[in-house]
Design a protein around this motif. Sequence first.
Motif, PDB file in Angstrom:
ATOM      1  N   ARG A   1     -31.697  41.968 -52.763  1.00  0.00           N
ATOM      2  CA  ARG A   1     -32.515  41.580 -53.910  1.00  0.00           C
ATOM      3  C   ARG A   1     -31.733  41.632 -55.221  1.00  0.00           C
ATOM      4  N   ALA A   2     -31.020  42.725 -55.436  1.00  0.00           N
ATOM      5  CA  ALA A   2     -30.253  42.869 -56.679  1.00  0.00           C
ATOM      6  C   ALA A   2     -29.195  41.772 -56.797  1.00  0.00           C
ATOM      7  N   SER A   3     -28.518  41.475 -55.702  1.00  0.00           N
ATOM      8  CA  SER A   3     -27.505  40.415 -55.706  1.00  0.00           C
ATOM      9  C   SER A   3     -28.147  39.059 -55.949  1.00  0.00           C
ATOM     10  N   TYR A   4     -29.318  38.825 -55.342  1.00  0.00           N
ATOM     11  CA  TYR A   4     -30.038  37.561 -55.567  1.00  0.00           C
ATOM     12  C   TYR A   4     -30.317  37.369 -57.060  1.00  0.00           C
ATOM     13  N   PHE A   5     -30.855  38.401 -57.708  1.00  0.00           N
ATOM     14  CA  PHE A   5     -31.174  38.265 -59.128  1.00  0.00           C
ATOM     15  C   PHE A   5     -29.910  38.133 -59.984  1.00  0.00           C
ATOM     16  N   ALA A   6     -28.820  38.750 -59.575  1.00  0.00           N
ATOM     17  CA  ALA A   6     -27.569  38.646 -60.337  1.00  0.00           C
ATOM     18  C   ALA A   6     -26.870  37.306 -60.138  1.00  0.00           C
ATOM     19  N   ILE A   7     -26.896  36.786 -58.913  1.00  0.00           N
ATOM     20  CA  ILE A   7     -26.123  35.587 -58.569  1.00  0.00           C
ATOM     21  C   ILE A   7     -26.955  34.312 -58.642  1.00  0.00           C
ATOM     22  N   CYS A   8     -28.150  34.338 -58.064  1.00  0.00           N
ATOM     23  CA  CYS A   8     -28.946  33.116 -57.907  1.00  0.00           C
ATOM     24  C   CYS A   8     -29.918  32.865 -59.056  1.00  0.00           C
ATOM     25  N   TRP A   9     -30.552  33.924 -59.558  1.00  0.00           N
ATOM     26  CA  TRP A   9     -31.575  33.741 -60.583  1.00  0.00           C
ATOM     27  C   TRP A   9     -31.075  32.998 -61.819  1.00  0.00           C
ATOM     28  N   PRO A  10     -29.844  33.225 -62.290  1.00  0.00           N
ATOM     29  CA  PRO A  10     -29.390  32.475 -63.473  1.00  0.00           C
ATOM     30  C   PRO A  10     -29.480  30.955 -63.302  1.00  0.00           C
ATOM     31  N   ASN A  11     -29.472  30.458 -62.063  1.00  0.00           N
ATOM     32  CA  ASN A  11     -29.603  29.017 -61.825  1.00  0.00           C
ATOM     33  C   ASN A  11     -30.984  28.493 -62.190  1.00  0.00           C
ATOM     34  N   SER A  12     -31.952  29.380 -62.381  1.00  0.00           N
ATOM     35  CA  SER A  12     -33.298  28.921 -62.745  1.00  0.00           C
ATOM     36  C   SER A  12     -33.278  28.143 -64.056  1.00  0.00           C
ATOM     37  N   GLY A  13     -32.339  28.456 -64.925  1.00  0.00           N
ATOM     38  CA  GLY A  13     -32.238  27.750 -66.205  1.00  0.00           C
ATOM     39  C   GLY A  13     -31.842  26.298 -66.073  1.00  0.00           C
ATOM     40  N   SER A  14     -31.276  25.917 -64.932  1.00  0.00           N
ATOM     41  CA  SER A  14     -30.859  24.522 -64.744  1.00  0.00           C
ATOM     42  C   SER A  14     -31.917  23.675 -64.050  1.00  0.00           C
ATOM     43  N   ILE A  15     -33.015  24.289 -63.592  1.00  0.00           N
ATOM     44  CA  ILE A  15     -34.049  23.565 -62.846  1.00  0.00           C
ATOM     45  C   ILE A  15     -35.208  23.210 -63.765  1.00  0.00           C
ATOM     46  N   ALA A  16     -35.560  21.922 -63.784  1.00  0.00           N
ATOM     47  CA  ALA A  16     -36.719  21.471 -64.561  1.00  0.00           C
ATOM     48  C   ALA A  16     -37.997  21.605 -63.746  1.00  0.00           C
ATOM     49  N   ALA A  17     -37.915  21.280 -62.448  1.00  0.00           N
ATOM     50  CA  ALA A  17     -39.119  21.330 -61.608  1.00  0.00           C
ATOM     51  C   ALA A  17     -38.750  21.193 -60.141  1.00  0.00           C
ATOM     52  N   PHE A  18     -39.662  21.633 -59.297  1.00  0.00           N
ATOM     53  CA  PHE A  18     -39.581  21.420 -57.857  1.00  0.00           C
ATOM     54  C   PHE A  18     -40.761  20.550 -57.448  1.00  0.00           C
ATOM     55  N   ASP A  19     -40.481  19.498 -56.709  1.00  0.00           N
ATOM     56  CA  ASP A  19     -41.534  18.690 -56.107  1.00  0.00           C
ATOM     57  C   ASP A  19     -41.599  19.106 -54.637  1.00  0.00           C
ATOM     58  N   LEU A  20     -42.605  19.917 -54.289  1.00  0.00           N
ATOM     59  CA  LEU A  20     -42.741  20.424 -52.925  1.00  0.00           C
ATOM     60  C   LEU A  20     -43.301  19.308 -52.053  1.00  0.00           C
ATOM     61  N   GLU A  21     -42.504  18.848 -51.090  1.00  0.00           N
ATOM     62  CA  GLU A  21     -42.892  17.705 -50.259  1.00  0.00           C
ATOM     63  C   GLU A  21     -43.606  18.126 -48.979  1.00  0.00           C
ATOM     64  N   HIS A  22     -43.123  19.168 -48.328  1.00  0.00           N
ATOM     65  CA  HIS A  22     -43.697  19.646 -47.072  1.00  0.00           C
ATOM     66  C   HIS A  22     -43.773  21.163 -47.131  1.00  0.00           C
ATOM     67  N   ILE A  23     -44.920  21.717 -46.799  1.00  0.00           N
ATOM     68  CA  ILE A  23     -45.086  23.162 -46.694  1.00  0.00           C
ATOM     69  C   ILE A  23     -45.776  23.431 -45.362  1.00  0.00           C
ATOM     70  N   LEU A  24     -45.067  24.116 -44.470  1.00  0.00           N
ATOM     71  CA  LEU A  24     -45.597  24.438 -43.145  1.00  0.00           C
ATOM     72  C   LEU A  24     -45.611  25.942 -42.989  1.00  0.00           C
ATOM     73  N   GLU A  25     -46.779  26.484 -42.694  1.00  0.00           N
ATOM     74  CA  GLU A  25     -46.941  27.936 -42.577  1.00  0.00           C
ATOM     75  C   GLU A  25     -47.320  28.294 -41.148  1.00  0.00           C
ATOM     76  N   ALA A  26     -46.612  29.294 -40.597  1.00  0.00           N
ATOM     77  CA  ALA A  26     -46.930  29.783 -39.247  1.00  0.00           C
ATOM     78  C   ALA A  26     -46.395  31.192 -39.091  1.00  0.00           C
ATOM     79  N   GLY A  27     -47.266  32.109 -38.695  1.00  0.00           N
ATOM     80  CA  GLY A  27     -46.844  33.457 -38.354  1.00  0.00           C
ATOM     81  C   GLY A  27     -46.070  34.197 -39.430  1.00  0.00           C
ATOM     82  N   GLY A  28     -46.491  34.090 -40.670  1.00  0.00           N
ATOM     83  CA  GLY A  28     -45.817  34.809 -41.753  1.00  0.00           C
ATOM     84  C   GLY A  28     -44.554  34.128 -42.254  1.00  0.00           C
ATOM     85  N   LYS A  29     -44.257  32.954 -41.729  1.00  0.00           N
ATOM     86  CA  LYS A  29     -43.100  32.185 -42.211  1.00  0.00           C
ATOM     87  C   LYS A  29     -43.601  30.895 -42.824  1.00  0.00           C
ATOM     88  N   VAL A  30     -42.870  30.453 -43.834  1.00  0.00           N
ATOM     89  CA  VAL A  30     -43.184  29.193 -44.496  1.00  0.00           C
ATOM     90  C   VAL A  30     -41.906  28.367 -44.555  1.00  0.00           C
TER      91      VAL A  30
END
Length: 125
Positions: free
Chosen positions: A45-74
């Motif tokens: 988690r700490a590495s995710y927030f240090a490495i990946c989270w800063p990329n949030s500033g480059s994203i304008a939006a997500f268009d979610l095309e397919h969402i499939l949920e089964a057994g606690g996984k999406v």
Amino acid sequence: MSENSAAHLVSSLFAAFSNGDRETAERLIAPDFHFTSPFDNGIDRASYFAICWPNSGSIAAFDLEHILEAGGKVAVTYVARTQDGRCFRNTEVMTCRNGQIAAVEVYFGWSVPHQVPPGCHVTER
């Protein structure tokens, strides 16, 4: 989609990421979270927030095309739109547990529009 569903939880995380809402993301991501992608092998988690989270500033939006949920996984396929107008498609598989996201696996996709002409392989361009 029910507000208590794993799919709603995942949608909420995508919204938090594109809005730069770290407070919400911190609430949605489990303490024992792990993130895997072609660049990351089960980082915590700490590495995710240090490495990946800063990329949030480059994203304008997500268009979610397919969402499939089964057994606690999406599984979700989306087109991400960047602040500079580029688009790309990815698929992620998220494990949800006790109202939080415990793990993410990211499968990188292609650019949108696709760089290879329809019906062709990359070497045929």
